[in-house]
Design a protein around this motif. Structure first.
Motif, short mmCIF file in Angstrom:
data_model
loop_
_atom_site.label_atom_id
_atom_site.label_comp_id
_atom_site.label_asym_id
_atom_site.label_seq_id
_atom_site.Cartn_x
_atom_site.Cartn_y
_atom_site.Cartn_z
N ARG A 1 -10.51 -3.70 -6.48
CA ARG A 1 -10.48 -3.47 -7.68
C ARG A 1 -10.64 -5.01 -8.71
O ARG A 1 -11.24 -4.92 -9.45
N ARG B 1 -8.52 1.16 -6.19
CA ARG B 1 -7.23 1.07 -5.22
C ARG B 1 -7.18 2.13 -3.73
O ARG B 1 -6.60 1.57 -2.94
N GLU B 2 -8.34 3.38 -3.70
CA GLU B 2 -8.06 4.47 -2.99
C GLU B 2 -8.79 3.70 -1.16
O GLU B 2 -8.61 3.87 -0.89
N HIS C 1 1.30 3.39 -3.04
CA HIS C 1 -0.26 4.07 -3.93
C HIS C 1 0.16 5.46 -4.22
O HIS C 1 0.02 5.26 -5.35
N THR D 1 0.98 -1.37 0.32
CA THR D 1 -0.28 0.00 0.48
C THR D 1 1.00 1.19 -0.07
O THR D 1 0.24 2.12 -0.56
N LEU E 1 -15.65 2.26 -10.22
CA LEU E 1 -13.88 1.63 -10.51
C LEU E 1 -12.65 2.02 -9.61
O LEU E 1 -11.57 1.84 -9.77
N PRO E 2 -12.73 4.29 -10.97
CA PRO E 2 -11.61 4.60 -10.60
C PRO E 2 -10.79 4.41 -9.67
O PRO E 2 -9.61 4.75 -8.68
N PHE E 3 -11.99 4.45 -8.43
CA PHE E 3 -11.30 4.50 -6.74
C PHE E 3 -11.24 3.40 -6.20
O PHE E 3 -10.79 3.11 -4.82
N LEU F 1 -7.16 1.20 0.75
CA LEU F 1 -6.32 1.76 1.61
C LEU F 1 -7.79 2.39 2.65
O LEU F 1 -6.87 2.40 3.44
N ARG G 1 -3.66 6.35 -11.43
CA ARG G 1 -5.28 5.57 -10.75
C ARG G 1 -5.40 4.21 -11.34
O ARG G 1 -5.87 3.67 -11.08
N TRP G 2 -4.61 4.09 -13.22
CA TRP G 2 -5.05 2.88 -13.16
C TRP G 2 -3.98 1.21 -13.12
O TRP G 2 -4.33 0.52 -13.69
N TRP H 1 -1.45 -1.06 -11.87
CA TRP H 1 -1.23 -2.15 -11.04
C TRP H 1 0.26 -2.44 -10.88
O TRP H 1 0.72 -1.39 -10.85
N GLU H 2 0.20 -2.52 -9.14
CA GLU H 2 1.35 -2.48 -8.69
C GLU H 2 2.27 -4.01 -9.69
O GLU H 2 1.98 -4.65 -9.68
#
Lengths: 260, 325
Positions: free
Chosen positions: B272, B208-209, A108, A105, B204-206, B212, A113-114, A116-117
């Motif tokens: 995601r 990963r946020e 981040h 995390t 979906l755009p949020f 957290l 925004r799109w 992936w790690e």
């Protein structure tokens, strides 16, 4: 470092209060790259509150905090996260998650925004886990970790974030002695080798004396004192700070403060 | 951290499950239609029972899928928003609020549009009360939140009971079916399906946020999330989604609780992947449950909410016991 580069963090006229009592008024300091500042004070004096103001998580009553010359408002949360990392005092995990996912995390702010790690992000996270001795636990669920392991994982997440300024709220909580020294050595190394800036809330003045350049004493009534550790961390000042008589004992170039 | 390939595999499997649930919903009933005829009917060919498949079963299956997906998405979003794996529209009293609105509408003899409007307002009202009182991010707010939800649900239950007791005989059956969650009265499913697609696309755009945010307010902020804006966005999406789901199918319990939880157990808590996965799983589950509801005691129809509650209550108790430590 060039002399005209703005400090990693600086405050001007900072006033902070919590629950009706004043933590500091008109606090001004600047922290340059590679510097280490300890914050000391009694329980409830407002050390953590001040640290979260420095981290931009809480508004100050007055004054301003600048990271590399810019305010949090101007930077926005994402750019700020690339300039400072914050270690919370408490960790609560509402949902199951692996140790590696948690460390990741920290990436981040570096990802779009799109995104992936990537493999590289995973390597950074694994490196951070190794640095705190959790390499073997990458697939463990965070909810099964002990307090000390969870604390070390939070430190690994902070290392994964790789910001040049570390704001640490009691990083030694839950850690046994060997891990306490390992963690302090780790951050001292980051300050020395990577020119990281460190602001650290500590309970043990002897460790602040050994690992920091300057100390900020918070008296809890709005009075603060800031100066080099050797001037600030004396038996006399600390006795006044903790309101309990202490004596200092020096040995091997180190110091210990013993309550009378 | 799921890789792209794993995510694609999981979603493909769930899409298959969804397709299977549609096949069952279209083929099975008081009159069973062979699968070949179902396909032919969908292709527009004039086979036997084409009207039953196209005009009766298809809209109902689509409505079931949309409601299941909406409820599961609402549950998943609320659980992250409140950092509590026990949050869902039913437990938090939001379905109860919609129930009060709907009962009032039936009692007044309003049209379907009036019923939907009042149910929507009821859901939003309950949501405002519950979330407004649970503002904050500490451990105490979680207890307070669940308690507020329980109290609001109890209050709504009392109001509903009051209206049932003074309702004339001929309105009772409709009221009861609405309360127990019922897909047989839903109109065209396209509105709900459209909202489902929009809400998922907006979340979906949020994602990963949200991962957290699930780890805590300050932690997320320190890692670069604009927490304030994110919470308002998610709150708005979750409210809208819940209100639409409850409005179109009545109070169907526990889908929003169980589906996200089971999916989380299977694939982890990366939003995601989790958000699209719960939409597919929730849709498939409710479509299957509704097919069961209209076949187990055919030609009698059970309200689908009864079936989901029968599955949901033991699972909820199990989760509650597990989270006590």
């Amino acid at each position: 470092m060039s002399a005209h580069e703005p400090p990693l963090i600086e405050t001007r006229g900072l006033a902070v209060s919590v629950g009706g009592h004043t933590v500091c008024r008109d606090l001004a300091f600047a922290l340059a790259a590679g510097e280490r500042l300890a914050i000391l004070g009694r329980n409830g004096a407002g050390k953590s509150t001040l640290l979260s103001v420095l981290a931009g998580l809480r508004d100050a009553d007055a004054g301003e905090v600048r990271l590399g010359g810019e305010t949090y408002a101007a930077l926005g949360p994402r750019a700020a996260a690339k300039r400072r990392g914050w270690l919370p005092q408490r960790h609560s995990d509402a949902f199951a998650s692996t140790v590696l996912e948690t460390a990741l995390t920290g990436r981040h702010p570096h990802l779009g925004r799109w995104d992936w790690e990537s493999k590289q992000d995973t390597e950074i996270a694994r490196g951070a886990l190794k640095a705190v001795g959790l390499a073997e636990m990458a697939e463990r669920d965070v909810q099964t970790l002990s307090g000390g392991e969870r604390q070390r994982l939070a430190i690994a997440t902070l290392l994964t974030q790789a910001a040049p300024l570390y704001l640490l709220d009691e990083p030694l909580a839950h850690l046994d002695l060997n891990h306490q020294i390992a963690v302090l050595d780790l951050f001292a190394g980051a300050a020395r080798d990577c020119q990281a800036g460190i602001v650290i809330v500590l309970h043990e003045p002897a460790l602040a004396w050994r690992y920091c350049d300057r100390a900020l004493l918070i008296h809890g009534d709005g009075r603060t004192e800031l100066g080099p550790v050797r001037e600030m961390l004396t038996a006399e000042r600390l006795s006044a700070l903790y309101q309990h008589p202490l004596c200092a004992i020096e040995a091997d170039g180190m110091i210990g403060f013993i309550p009378r | 951290m799921p890789s792209h390939r794993r995510a694609a595999l999981v979603l493909a499997l769930l899409a298959l499950l969804g397709a299977a649930s549609f096949a069952a919903a279209l083929a099975v009933g008081s009159l069973s239609v062979p699968l070949a005829d179902v396909v032919a009917a969908l292709a527009g060919e004039p086979v036997d029972h084409a009207a039953i498949v196209r005009d009766l079963r298809l809209p109902r299956a689509l409505a079931g899928f949309a409601c299941g997906g909406l409820l599961a998405l609402a549950g998943a979003l609320m659980q992250v928003l409140l950092r509590n794996p026990l949050a869902d529209p039913y437990v938090l009293g939001i379905s109860g609020g919609a129930g009060v609105g709907a009962m009032f509408a039936i009692l007044l003899g309003l049209s379907a549009a009036g019923l939907n409007g009042l149910a929507f307002l009821g859901a939003l009202g309950a949501m405002l009360i519950v979330f407004g009182l649970a503002h904050g991010d500490g451990a105490w707010t979680q207890t307070r939140l669940l308690l507020t939800g329980v109290i609001v649900a109890a209050g709504c239950g009392a109001l509903v009971a009051l209206m049932l007791s003074i309702a004339p005989e001929h309105k009772l059956r409709g009221m009861l079916f609405w309360l127990m969650g019922d897909l047989s009265q839903t109109g065209a499913p396209w509105g709900a399906l459209g909202i489902l697609v929009l809400a998922l696309a907006a979340s979906l755009p949020f994602a990963r946020e949200l991962n957290l945010l699930a780890r805590g307010h300050d932690t997320a902020q320190a890692l670069g999330v604009d927490v304030r804006r994110l919470r308002y966005t998610v709150y708005a999406i979750a409210s809208l989604v819940t209100a639409v789901a409850v409005t179109s199918a009545g109070s169907i319990g526990f889908v929003g609780l169980i589906v996200p939880h089971l999916v989380r157990l299977a694939i982890g808590n990366d939003q995601r992947l989790l958000l699209p996965a719960v939409v597919l799983a929730g849709g498939a589950l409710l479509t299957l449950a509704d097919t069961l509801a209209r076949t187990v005691v055919a030609p009698q129809q059970l309200p689908v909410g009864v079936l989901t509650a029968l599955i949901g209550v033991p699972v909820f108790l199990f989760l509650l016991a597990r989270h006590r430590q």
